[in-house]
Design a protein around this motif. Structure first.
Motif, short mmCIF file in Angstrom:
data_model
loop_
_atom_site.label_atom_id
_atom_site.label_comp_id
_atom_site.label_asym_id
_atom_site.label_seq_id
_atom_site.Cartn_x
_atom_site.Cartn_y
_atom_site.Cartn_z
N MET B 62 0.86 -1.18 0.00
CA MET B 62 0.00 0.00 0.00
C MET B 62 0.91 1.24 0.00
N PRO B 63 0.36 2.38 -0.40
CA PRO B 63 1.14 3.61 -0.28
C PRO B 63 1.58 3.79 1.17
N ARG B 65 2.33 5.14 4.71
CA ARG B 65 1.87 6.24 5.55
C ARG B 65 2.71 6.17 6.80
N GLU B 66 3.48 7.22 7.03
CA GLU B 66 4.51 7.19 8.07
C GLU B 66 3.92 6.99 9.46
N MET B 103 8.58 1.66 -9.67
CA MET B 103 9.90 1.39 -10.24
C MET B 103 11.00 1.81 -9.27
N ASN B 104 10.62 2.14 -8.05
CA ASN B 104 11.54 2.67 -7.06
C ASN B 104 11.62 1.83 -5.80
N THR B 149 15.69 -2.42 -9.55
CA THR B 149 16.03 -1.14 -8.96
C THR B 149 17.12 -1.35 -7.92
N THR B 150 17.71 -0.26 -7.49
CA THR B 150 18.71 -0.31 -6.43
C THR B 150 18.06 -0.20 -5.06
N ASN B 151 16.84 0.29 -5.01
CA ASN B 151 16.20 0.64 -3.74
C ASN B 151 15.61 -0.56 -3.02
N TYR B 152 15.53 -0.47 -1.68
CA TYR B 152 14.86 -1.54 -0.94
C TYR B 152 13.36 -1.27 -0.88
N GLN B 155 11.84 1.90 0.83
CA GLN B 155 12.68 3.10 0.82
C GLN B 155 11.94 4.36 0.39
N THR B 156 11.03 4.25 -0.54
CA THR B 156 10.37 5.47 -1.00
C THR B 156 8.88 5.55 -0.60
N SER B 157 7.99 4.96 -1.37
CA SER B 157 6.58 5.27 -1.14
C SER B 157 5.68 4.08 -0.84
N MET B 159 4.70 0.36 1.49
CA MET B 159 4.90 -0.48 2.69
C MET B 159 4.12 -1.77 2.46
N ARG C 36 16.62 10.43 0.65
CA ARG C 36 15.47 9.53 0.47
C ARG C 36 15.68 8.52 -0.65
N ASP C 185 21.71 -3.34 -11.24
CA ASP C 185 20.50 -2.87 -10.56
C ASP C 185 20.14 -1.45 -10.97
#
Lengths: 244, 244, 244, 244, 244, 244
Positions: B62-63, B65-66, B103-104, B149-152, B155-157, B159, C36, C185
């Motif tokens: 899901m998007p 939410r912190e 993609m992130n 991608t390189t990101n885990y 990491q961005t948007s 969860m 980020r 990656d």
């Protein structure tokens, strides 16, 4: 019975001549002849290393409308226009398809492409997908596609609509009988009327380019060697002599 | 402690039967059974040549939410739901992830995928990316992805939000326990209730197809050989006899 | 005569240290340092297996405006800024290009890339395309691109505008002189001021990871082996001793 | 018979307090409370001038799968879940719909929205469309939409799937019972647990803002009047006194 | 001299009958007649409150190719096909344009639209833009557009290509002579062969709908009043009697 | 202290002259002067009926990088560059912003725009959004935007980066000091060096256009009246005489 027009094919010499020109050279020269971008943007090579040159048979898809494309199509294969474009295949032909960018419609499958190859077809350029890719990639024709899919051509939102009519493929107009040049950089349409001029222009290549590339690869000065500067000409002539 | 549901796995014979069907055949037959498009559009094969069939474990992102996914998630790995879907792995399972097309976000990395393989997992279908692709591609599982991608994962948007719930992957609904058929044409979801019918339908294949393909590759007439026309049947029977 | 600035290059030891870190590790650690997403989203590897680390020369393209970029550019190659960024090349450099995501502009071709390689360049990261890919892929530099095209750089809607200025590439800001880490990656930008911290952080790796991966690949429990749980430590120590 | 859960509604005082806060103030303060973006991106006001605050009933659509959503749905209206979310309506409620961004599905029409208004509903926030807009815009509820369409909700590719579950709307997670603040700038989700803090924060407004705005509109110095600089305080106090 | 075909216009009674049907009703009934989506997705009303019904003249744009559409077009206005479609205008006609979704091409300007209005034209549906909107919106015809632009029709990448041929507009096929129904919900194509059936179907409306709407607006039970339940029929009959 | 450059403003007469030209006329004439498309594609009018002409102040946003744009920016307003572009405002100025197309960043809010108006600013052209639209629309300046949002400028992924530098707005290059013409058709950039030529060209309008429009609106023949044909000239002269 369904009837569709054939195309006029260009002289063999023209095709033979153009077959020494890369897609990159073609679009560049065509831009100097006034055609802003002859690049068919979108379809990319799915058969790396393959390059083809030949006249375009064209196939146009339209958004499916169930009142016009019903179940009966399945019972009579001859009503399926994507077959008809292939009936026109002569050795050296290339099929260009406006598939409206669909990622959900496999325009051709293994059987159709096998038939196309059997008739001497060289390649297909599709603003969309094929299916049966695992087998299709080894048939021996070149494939320029946006992707592959599991779905058949009319499964979701498209229906074949016309054969050998003007089509928009990859946001570029292709007239039936125009020449296609395609390789790993992509596919380019050569308007048939400009083909002789393109051939002439593209043949005026610079003999020193090979020499320049060598020097650049050794760390030579770009300003001196590309384009070849006056003060490098002697060095080039020397090299050329030594090449024998 | 976090608890997530397991799925009901189909009979071995069903999976075994379906393993002889390509993704292209599956979506075509399913469309005739009423499912307009069973194709999971978007994810494509990142392990060419690999094909898998098995039941779907599902993971929903899901998007982010912190206020719901904070720093504490990192301190207690057990709160990370993308681990939990893997805990359910049994030999033959496939994980389907709704990664919202991101993609992130690299949904899984080398360690998770190694564990999945160790447990007998066959492949993952992700509407998004993985990371550690240089190593992941050689682990031995099939990968159907939109990219790498390189990101885990968080990491961005995104969860991770739920395990073994209905998910939308590639604009197609996948229910936990549905069967996935995936190969180089892409991935297809087989609704579990339709699987037996699909198996039956897809088994009625045409014995003459091999013969037709041969004739087409030799330049034979599409109208005569595909589908096989009455007047070609004798020729086919002859050929078949000679095959022994 | 056109003049463009050079960049300040980082100490060799810093580059050497970072060359042991993957792009995935880099972006992960940078996110913990407050950045980020250091991932340059969009460009992907067109030279599989290649990985590079080095400082960024930058090139900015802008939408073409014919009153500013006219025919005269062609007559004087020195006015073409995409040459100038390459003039600055020193061994180990990487060129990062903001090509505004264009799929119709081939930023560099074979000659430019050959020169770049000749000067010691390692790779290019382009939010767009190159052309002459059939030859460019074998020159020996790494290529991170969105795609390839037949068109030359200014053929349609772009013109080179500035060299070694801040650029946005793949929706990520790259300052001239920042360090690029790129592999299969993708590509990551390391802000030069954070590079030493990243190096320090990324070097604190867990010695038990190799052991954990082995256990996971054998079907070991994820909860026990990753991260390594207290009750697995003895087993790990034993394994480590046996490794010699 | 279909059963769906209701939501827990917040205290009237909380809603009353938040009704004095604009969506712009809300998302700004929430970002300072740690929620990066509470903005529901995509839906925009189709009822200019309207602003609403209230708890969220939620409705989730999924990609249609014909084996799960067949013809029988039409014969028994009670199976249509988009009706069920409206059954829960209490005065002051807002309906949030994940319509998967579809521009081809009219989630609600005139009759449904009339019923919603009759029950005291305040507004709908849809990541997609409604139909019957010519009449719906005058019913008296607020509409935040991506667009309008002629099609009914399940006509093309969607089916209603769940009521009062977590949904992603405009790339933002909305939990059933969260509070929505929507006006001409757009819609914002207030996580229910953060609502009291937001109310407190947002109430600490600056009394001098009205004065500052006046001075700026007269050509006053931005540096002096916004934020209010020490040397402008006397002028402000004077002005305030004169306001009576 | 350029010649283009005219269309066959439907009987006046058919148009008159359909003029009482909304675009929403039309697409709904057509879906029940087998046309999945008759909605022309994309163009929206730029003249709120306006609704039109009439036969479609069609205009097809193609990607501009400078070898086919040169400067000479400007010197002879008669070569500009976008004029020719308007020459066919009869009172009650609607022009449907495939503008390939371009946001950079203003298909018609004030003069063309004034002429169209003068000839009795009712409205235009364009998968793209017009220009001179400040004046065009007050000419008195209905406008369904994707947007407006400053540019003229052939300024960037399009050229008019054919008149009264089948076109794809908003991903929907429109045949010349089909009927368009357009209002604030959008535009719908009615296949001419289905128009009589649609008229018949759409005329079977429920007399109790007005009553139901009233009850719903007063907070009545959706289950009881929509659709009208048996136990509400007496109440309805009573109300109807009182209406006189 | 932050210092940013001002622009050179054009002669008042030039602005006065251009203020009689529509954006549609401007882009058309500029295309004939060699600028393919001067249209700033994307931003549309949010203040219908408003039209402005004036020199461009420019503001460039870049993807946020947290190491460069940290918390401290909030404590010292003078570090916020979106304020600085406004400091340069002189009566008649227009602000053009490259907001990278973001729909999640409100570049300016009510206070900033009030200050801009107080200083004599005419309008803003933003490749993105503002916030506080409910109030901003009534301040009296023209707004050309992609949309509105609740979020503040640096809330998600952007940071202001430079003032009065060349920017790309709506895929069009705008140099600081170029002239902007904007109305309900959209916004156009007039390169400052071409402005006098444009003024001259655009002033050569056809006196007969008013007459032609009248005739067309009465059902006159497009071929005869637009452009005015020889055999209609006498009629026009007669009409003109009668106008007095």
């Amino acid at each position: 019975m369904t009837h569709t027009s054939d195309i006029v094919r260009p002289p063999k010499e023209l095709i033979e001549g153009l077959s020494h020109i890369s897609s990159a050279t073609a679009t560049g020269e065509l831009s100097r002849l006034g055609v802003r971008s002859a690049h068919i943007t979108g379809p990319r090579s799915f058969t790396p290393g393959k390059s083809v040159v030949g006249p375009a048979l064209t196939l146009q898809f339209m958004p499916k409308r169930e009142d016009l494309y019903g179940e009966s199509e399945y019972t009579d294969p001859e009503k399926q226009l994507h077959r008809h474009v292939l009936y026109h295949t002569q050795p050296g032909d290339i099929v260009v398809v406006d598939a409206r960018g669909s990622m959900n419609s496999g325009i051709f499958g293994e059987m159709m492409l096998t038939y196309f190859k059997g008739r001497g077809g060289l390649g297909v350029v599709i603003d969309g997908c094929i299916r049966d890719y695992p087998k299709a990639k080894d048939i021996g024709i070149g494939l320029w596609l946006k992707g592959v899919t599991t779905n058949y051509h009319t499964q979701t939102s498209l229906m074949p609509f016309a054969v050998n009519v003007p089509v928009a493929c990859g946001d570029t107009l292709v007239m039936p009988g125009d020449i296609i040049i395609a390789d790993d950089d992509g596919a380019v349409v050569v308007p048939i009327a400009l083909a002789p001029q393109l051939l002439e222009k593209a043949s005026e290549h610079h003999e020193w380019e090979e020499f320049s590339k060598l020097k650049l690869s050794e760390g030579g000065d770009l300003r001196k060697y590309y384009p070849l500067r006056e003060d490098a000409r002697a060095e080039y002539e020397e090299w050329r002599k030594n090449q024998g």
